[in-house]
Design a protein around this motif. Structure first.
Motif, mmCIF file in Angstrom:
data_model
loop_
_atom_site.group_PDB
_atom_site.id
_atom_site.type_symbol
_atom_site.label_atom_id
_atom_site.label_comp_id
_atom_site.label_asym_id
_atom_site.label_seq_id
_atom_site.Cartn_x
_atom_site.Cartn_y
_atom_site.Cartn_z
ATOM 1 N N UNK A 89 49.357 -8.603 31.130
ATOM 2 C CA UNK A 89 49.435 -6.909 30.554
ATOM 3 C C UNK A 89 48.459 -6.387 31.315
ATOM 4 N N UNK A 90 48.566 -5.028 31.598
ATOM 5 C CA UNK A 90 47.650 -4.221 32.071
ATOM 6 C C UNK A 90 47.279 -3.209 30.952
ATOM 7 N N UNK A 106 45.081 -7.199 34.093
ATOM 8 C CA UNK A 106 44.887 -6.157 34.928
ATOM 9 C C UNK A 106 44.320 -5.225 34.084
ATOM 10 N N UNK A 107 43.407 -4.379 34.820
ATOM 11 C CA UNK A 107 42.872 -3.116 34.291
ATOM 12 C C UNK A 107 42.953 -1.883 35.510
ATOM 13 N N UNK A 108 43.119 -0.777 35.079
ATOM 14 C CA UNK A 108 42.860 0.410 35.866
ATOM 15 C C UNK A 108 42.152 1.211 35.319
ATOM 16 N N UNK A 109 41.104 1.781 35.966
ATOM 17 C CA UNK A 109 39.941 2.581 35.398
ATOM 18 C C UNK A 109 40.052 3.947 36.131
ATOM 19 N N UNK A 110 39.329 5.015 35.514
ATOM 20 C CA UNK A 110 39.102 6.198 35.929
ATOM 21 C C UNK A 110 37.782 6.235 36.623
ATOM 22 N N UNK A 111 37.105 7.325 37.145
ATOM 23 C CA UNK A 111 35.988 7.516 38.110
ATOM 24 C C UNK A 111 35.013 6.857 37.189
ATOM 25 N N UNK A 112 34.308 5.962 37.732
ATOM 26 C CA UNK A 112 33.019 5.583 37.302
ATOM 27 C C UNK A 112 31.526 6.247 37.686
ATOM 28 N N UNK A 113 30.671 6.382 36.823
ATOM 29 C CA UNK A 113 29.475 6.897 37.468
ATOM 30 C C UNK A 113 28.257 6.199 36.484
ATOM 31 N N UNK A 139 49.384 12.384 31.401
ATOM 32 C CA UNK A 139 48.256 11.393 31.693
ATOM 33 C C UNK A 139 49.007 10.306 32.112
ATOM 34 N N UNK A 140 48.156 9.310 32.854
ATOM 35 C CA UNK A 140 48.417 8.117 33.386
ATOM 36 C C UNK A 140 48.565 7.043 32.156
ATOM 37 N N UNK A 141 49.753 6.435 31.943
ATOM 38 C CA UNK A 141 49.793 5.443 31.332
ATOM 39 C C UNK A 141 49.925 4.100 31.892
ATOM 40 N N UNK A 142 50.175 2.803 31.304
ATOM 41 C CA UNK A 142 50.486 1.564 32.029
ATOM 42 C C UNK A 142 51.722 1.572 32.558
ATOM 43 N N UNK A 143 52.626 2.419 32.077
ATOM 44 C CA UNK A 143 54.136 2.471 32.592
ATOM 45 C C UNK A 143 54.354 3.508 33.896
#
Length: 348
Positions: free
Chosen positions: A244-245, A181-188, A144-148
């Protein structure tokens, strides 16, 4: 706190604005009102005493400086962006202009304001981004995606968002601007613009049209209910560590085909057809160029450091979403009539 929200008339931005007002914050909604924006998303808070609206393009540095000087925000939540991957394939230029140059102008204006105000310790610049900057994952549930995770964008959209992420980090490292910072998955969820996958399926089903699925429907996404996302974003801007993200995911992986079949099942229950199932309308269309196989987020950092996790399962969220579209036909029908909505789907 007084929060400057860019893109507050959009899908995620309006959810943030509504929740922030409900929690007693003051909100300045800055939006250029381009084709995907809709002030009707904010009808419930438009007359709230803590709400203000500024129609400004984030590429306009002089106008941004005036907004900062006039409203003096404590926090900035930067969501304004061109966001539709299909549109970025056909017209990448505007994605670079808005997502990269617009973010530069936001950072420049925020830095100048922050320095003019004496570098207040409470100031925050929260940049909201996407998991698409990380590229594509193998079909392995352990990965899975992590912040690194290294950045590996595959579309003009994700490349433009990656560029904006790098600018935000650079402004923190070079100038000391207090950022998260934030990185999100698909929203609905409610108020989702009608050309995105879930609204397309719901509205095409109701209209008796084909339900288009790219390729063989095996692409996997992690689905995050938009109101859960808004809750996480407000938590990060308040309590996230500077520089931090945080990856924000719904922990709800589904293939596109699974997702569409779930939507069809909900519609079969809530608004049955005269005969057959809505799933009979499923049609496979030519895959889009550079279509990432899988996105999945490891949300351990935000869970362990800030205590957040999603409250809505994908089944609960999809049922809420379908019901919202059934109950709000005037809203989506007006947007469907906007020029160019949904043009690309199924092109080679």
């Amino acid at each position: 706190m007084k929060i400057l929200v860019t893109g507050g008339a959009g899908f995620i931005g309006s959810a943030v604005v509504r929740l922030a007002i409900a929690r007693g914050h003051q909100v300045v909604n800055l939006d250029a009102l381009t084709y995907a924006a809709c002030l009707e998303n904010l009808a419930s808070v438009a007359d709230a005493p803590g709400y203000a609206f500024e129609q400004v393009d984030i590429r306009d540095g002089a106008a941004l400086a005036q907004v900062f000087a006039r409203h003096k925000p404590d926090w900035v939540m930067h969501l304004a962006a061109e966001s539709h991957v299909d549109r970025s394939i056909d017209g990448p230029g505007v994605f670079i202009e808005t997502n990269v140059m617009g973010t530069y102008q936001m950072l420049a204006a925020a830095r100048q304001y922050w320095e003019d105000e004496g570098r207040p310790e409470t100031f925050r610049f929260h940049h909201i981004s996407t998991d698409e900057v990380f590229g594509s994952l193998p079909n392995d549930p352990e990965v899975k995606f992590t912040e690194d995770t290294a950045y590996d964008p595959r579309s003009p959209y994700s490349a433009s968002k990656a560029g904006s992420d790098h600018l935000v980090r650079a402004w923190h490292e070079t100038y000391g601007l207090p950022v998260v910072l934030t990185n999100c998955s698909n929203n609905y969820g409610p108020f989702h613009f009608p050309e995105k996958l879930i609204p397309v399926i719901i509205l095409n089903a109701l209209a008796g049209k084909p339900l288009p699925i790219y390729g063989d429907g095996s692409n996997i996404r992690d689905w995050l209910y938009v109101e859960d996302h808004a809750d996480a974003l407000l938590l990060v801007v308040e309590k996230g560590a500077l520089g931090r993200s945080y990856n924000i995911g719904g922990e709800n992986e589904r293939t596109n085909l699974q997702l569409v079949k779930t939507l069809c099942g909900i519609l079969d229950q809530k608004r049955p057809k005269d005969s057959g199932s809505y799933a009979d309308q499923i049609t496979f269309v030519t895959d889009r160029p550079g279509h990432d196989a899988r996105y999945a987020i490891d949300p351990s950092r935000i869970r362990n450091e800030l205590g957040w996790r999603p409250s809505v399962t994908v089944e609960e969220g999809l049922e809420k979403t379908v019901q919202w579209y059934l109950d709000n036909e005037p809203w989506w029908r007006a947007l469907q009539n906007r020029a160019g909505v949904g043009e690309r789907l199924g092109k080679g």
